[in-house]
Design a protein around this motif. Structure first.
Motif, PDB file in Angstrom:
ATOM      1  N   ALA A 128      13.225   8.094   5.341  1.00  0.00           N
ATOM      2  CA  ALA A 128      12.126   7.482   3.907  1.00  0.00           C
ATOM      3  C   ALA A 128      10.877   7.703   4.427  1.00  0.00           C
ATOM      4  O   ALA A 128      10.302   7.783   5.000  1.00  0.00           O
ATOM      5  CB  ALA A 128      12.479   5.749   4.546  1.00  0.00           C
ATOM      6  N   ILE A 129      10.222   7.833   2.840  1.00  0.00           N
ATOM      7  CA  ILE A 129       9.228   8.436   2.251  1.00  0.00           C
ATOM      8  C   ILE A 129       8.075   6.925   2.981  1.00  0.00           C
ATOM      9  O   ILE A 129       8.474   5.743   2.628  1.00  0.00           O
ATOM     10  CB  ILE A 129       8.887   8.907   1.440  1.00  0.00           C
ATOM     11  CG1 ILE A 129       7.793   8.954   0.739  1.00  0.00           C
ATOM     12  CG2 ILE A 129       9.207   7.229   0.500  1.00  0.00           C
ATOM     13  CD1 ILE A 129       7.518   9.737  -0.443  1.00  0.00           C
ATOM     14  N   VAL A 130       7.212   7.086   3.105  1.00  0.00           N
ATOM     15  CA  VAL A 130       6.248   6.307   3.378  1.00  0.00           C
ATOM     16  C   VAL A 130       4.627   6.030   2.570  1.00  0.00           C
ATOM     17  O   VAL A 130       4.421   7.242   2.358  1.00  0.00           O
ATOM     18  CB  VAL A 130       5.663   6.153   5.049  1.00  0.00           C
ATOM     19  CG1 VAL A 130       4.729   5.466   5.955  1.00  0.00           C
ATOM     20  CG2 VAL A 130       6.559   5.879   5.801  1.00  0.00           C
ATOM     21  N   GLY A 131       4.770   5.332   2.681  1.00  0.00           N
ATOM     22  CA  GLY A 131       2.830   4.926   1.860  1.00  0.00           C
ATOM     23  C   GLY A 131       2.252   3.983   1.915  1.00  0.00           C
ATOM     24  O   GLY A 131       2.834   3.401   3.049  1.00  0.00           O
ATOM     25  N   THR A 132       1.509   3.506   0.559  1.00  0.00           N
ATOM     26  CA  THR A 132       0.326   2.783   1.478  1.00  0.00           C
ATOM     27  C   THR A 132       0.409   1.410   0.185  1.00  0.00           C
ATOM     28  O   THR A 132       0.586   2.190  -1.039  1.00  0.00           O
ATOM     29  CB  THR A 132      -0.995   3.267   1.699  1.00  0.00           C
ATOM     30  OG1 THR A 132      -1.014   4.102   2.408  1.00  0.00           O
ATOM     31  CG2 THR A 132      -1.873   1.898   1.556  1.00  0.00           C
ATOM     32  N   ASN A 133       0.489   0.403   1.138  1.00  0.00           N
ATOM     33  CA  ASN A 133       0.985  -1.009  -0.303  1.00  0.00           C
ATOM     34  C   ASN A 133      -0.820  -0.729  -0.221  1.00  0.00           C
ATOM     35  O   ASN A 133      -2.106  -0.881  -0.119  1.00  0.00           O
ATOM     36  CB  ASN A 133       0.835  -2.485   0.050  1.00  0.00           C
ATOM     37  CG  ASN A 133       1.049  -2.917  -1.149  1.00  0.00           C
ATOM     38  OD1 ASN A 133       0.531  -3.331  -2.094  1.00  0.00           O
ATOM     39  ND2 ASN A 133       2.163  -4.433  -0.430  1.00  0.00           N
TER      40      ASN A 133
END
Length: 688
Positions: free
Chosen positions: A281-286
């Motif tokens: 899964a791709i991980v990003g920042t809120n």
């Protein structure tokens, strides 16, 4: 298109002239996406559709297309291999799920190959290795595979063995299936028995493949050690799993110019490389709270995508390309988390070479485009406002070669407006203004890069630019102290002009620019005239006295003077200050200063001696060295005048393997013999 499991997203990487675009053309032709086998050399390749690419026979931009094979949709990203355009490759690799690494069977591993292997490993992409140009003279499959094994941690495993080489290359042996696949004149394959003289080698490779597969999984290893073999089903499942984990890189030979091996590679893409939902899964920042968030590649997940390319077109406007990571995009708008706004779009497109095909929606793994967005740019994350996220985007490669740019036929406004449009498309292109020299500088990755930009400007916008080596922003200062009088007296009938000042000139520490001290006691110069003395000196400093360069690091102490009750004025004292400065400077050891740059050069160990010797010849001072696994880092201070075109020289010196970054450090005195030439050149220019 509904099923993420039926999508493959693959970037094609490799050094220049390794056959990437030819391979892409062959894959598209074999799958029926194009009706003829395009050729790079004659300008008919659908993936090299820009006129600049057809002229030079190299890829300049990442090209996109997709095909259908065994009910699977394969999205291809064909990237440049030339160092001038590798930024395109970096951004394309960032959004791909899998990779095909091309290595030519004649040239083998090249210095640039390591850059692309690094991109694959950095993103942990499952990878196929295609040994291309097997039909060419001096093609050597086994040597090429050994070069890959010796230079890179890719664990290349031969899954397909070539039958013949050079003009006799006629098929491959499928090691896992233990059968031969022979090519006819159209590139189609026919199953056959393995040639007798290759049976032993094919069996040995099968045993090697079984060992690699067993070592990639504890359960398979236990069974293999107990029974000495694995079933065909276990071999296939184990190979898929090992490739997916990046533990094995299957090696496949091909000759794309003849369309030999294309169907084998397509089978491998579909059969061995994972679909988007089988990737992490791709991980990003809120952006609201800074917390990390994951997005699964599922059609019913919240929508998310990353913009990785922008294309400028004088007719269609700006075309924005992005990769969908999660959810389903349909409708007419999305949320841009970087810009914190919603943007409307008209039509979604699939990019097919130079054409665009309308599509109703996009799901994970797809590369799609929209036109004429006003706010969204490369690197922005698209998502829903209800679940915002920002994904990391690569930093563009640094611009290392700069020229002073002007319009060839005088239409400066149109030129710079056109360049500005290309800045959105090419993040390595920089346009800046040097305040001191008043030159506009265009910076890029290399000479070819800027030449291509000029060709694009002429073709797309009808303007042409002229590039010149930029001027060096020298400065002037003094080393000594002096006291000097500046007196301006003029009488011409009526009211005259009178200003008289005495000043002390002394140097300031480097970088402190200018200091004016008013030490007048009493009223020898009235208060209202003293600022005019400072103003006259400052204006004179802008033009210097030695070679017309700005004067810096000077302290002026106003200590005495006189005035006339009728003839004195601000203008008279301004002239007096200027005269005092010009006269005094020449008595205070005036010198030229030059900008010194902080240079960091990365090169393979074999080139360190050459680079250091070259830096010494450029009046550089090596400050120290650091080492990494594959390169040496040389840090040095070098005069800017000596490295204006360093990019070209380093490329020549290291065969394209050297890279560098450069930043301003400080100013130092120019050696006298060089200063004399600069001053003489200024005088000659003034006399013309």
């Amino acid at each position: 298109m509904q099923d993420v499991q039926q999508i493959r997203n693959t970037v094609i990487l490799g050094h220049g002239n390794s056959g990437k675009s030819t391979l892409a053309e062959a894959l598209l032709f074999t799958a029926g996406s194009v009706n003829r086998l395009g050729k790079v050399d004659d300008g008919t390749a659908s993936m090299d559709c820009e006129p600049e690419e057809q002229k030079r026979h190299v890829s300049i931009s990442t090209a996109f297309n997709h095909l259908t094979w065994q009910k699977n949709e394969i999205f291809l990203l064909d990237t440049p291999g030339d160092d001038n355009f590798v930024n395109e490759t970096l951004f394309a690799t960032n959004v791909a799920d899998t990779a095909i690494l091309t290595v030519g069977a004649v040239l083998g591993v090249r210095p640039q190959t390591g850059k692309f292997v690094g991109m694959v490993q950095n993103k942990k992409l499952p990878c196929l290795i295609c040994i291309t140009k097997m039909d060419r003279e001096r093609a050597n499959f086994s040597n090429t595979v050994e070069q890959i094994r010796a230079n890179f941690d890719l664990n290349p495993v031969i899954t397909h063995l070539p039958i013949g080489a050079e003009e006799n290359f006629k098929g491959v042996i499928d090691v896992l299936a233990q059968k031969a696949l022979l090519f006819d004149d159209t590139g189609k394959t026919t199953a056959a028995e393995i040639p007798d003289d290759m049976a032993d080698e094919a069996e040995t490779l099968y045993e090697t493949l079984a060992e690699y597969i067993a070592e990639s999984d504890d359960d398979l290893l236990e069974k293999f050690l107990e029974e000495g073999e694995l079933t065909a089903e276990e071999m296939q499942a184990g190979l898929n799993q090992a490739v997916e984990k990046g533990l094995i890189s299957p090696v496949i030979p091909c000759a794309s110019f003849k369309n030999f091996g294309s169907s084998v590679i397509l089978d491998a893409i579909v059969g061995l490389l994972p679909s988007p939902d089988r990737r992490p899964a791709i991980v990003g920042t809120n952006p609201k709270d800074g917390e990390l968030v994951e997005f699964e590649a599922a059609v019913d997940a919240p929508f998310s995508a990353l913009v990785f390319k922008t294309m400028a077109d004088p007719f269609a406007g700006r075309l924005t390309l992005f990769r969908v990571f999660s959810g389903t995009l349909s409708g007419d708008n999305f949320y841009n988390a970087n810009k914190e706004l919603s943007e409307r779009y008209g039509q979604l497109y699939l990019v097919e070479g130079k054409e665009q095909k309308p599509v109703d929606k996009a799901i994970p793994g797809m590369i799609v485009a929209v036109a004429k967005l006003k706010e969204t740019t490369t690197g922005d994350t698209l998502c829903t406002e209800a679940k915002p996220v920002i994904f990391d985007s690569p930093e563009p490669l640094p611009s290392v070669l700069s020229y002073a740019v002007s319009a060839k036929k005088g239409d400066e406004e149109k030129l710079f407006a056109s360049i500005t449009k290309l800045l959105d498309e090419d993040l390595t292109l920089k346009l800046t203004r040097e305040q001191q020299t008043r030159e506009v500088l265009l910076s890029g990755v290399g000479q070819v890069h800027l030449e291509v930009i000029n060709e694009k400007l002429k073709r797309k916008f009808g303007v042409e630019m002229e590039l010149k080596t930029p001027k060096v922003p020298y400065r002037e200062t003094i080393k000594g102290n002096t006291t000097v009088q500046g007196k301006h007296k003029k009488q011409s009938g009526g009211r005259g002009q009178f200003g008289d000042c005495t000043v002390e000139l002394s140097p300031l520490p480097r970088g402190e620019q200018f200091e004016f001290v008013d030490s007048i006691v009493g009223g020898v110069i009235p208060q209202q005239y003293r600022p005019a003395v400072e103003k006259g000196i400052i204006e004179a400093m802008e033009k210097g006295v030695l070679a017309g360069y700005p004067f810096v690091d000077l302290k002026v102490n106003l200590i005495d003077g006189s005035y006339h009750s009728v003839d004195s004025s601000e203008m008279a004292f301004k002239v007096a200050g200027s005269l005092a400065f010009k006269k005094g400077v020449m008595d205070a050891q005036p010198i030229l200063l030059e900008p010194i740059m902080e240079l960091e050069v990365r090169v393979p160990k074999d080139f360190v001696g050459d680079v250091m010797g070259d830096l010494n010849s450029r009046r550089g001072k090596v400050l120290g060295m650091d080492s990494t696994d594959k390169s040496e880092i040389v840090n040095a201070h070098v005069p800017q005048a000596e490295i204006l075109l360093y990019s070209l020289d380093l490329t020549s010196m290291t065969g394209g393997q050297g890279t560098f970054t450069v930043n301003f450090s400080h100013y130092e005195e120019v050696p006298s013999h060089i200063a004399e030439k600069i001053i003489e050149g200024h005088k000659n220019q003034a006399d013309e």
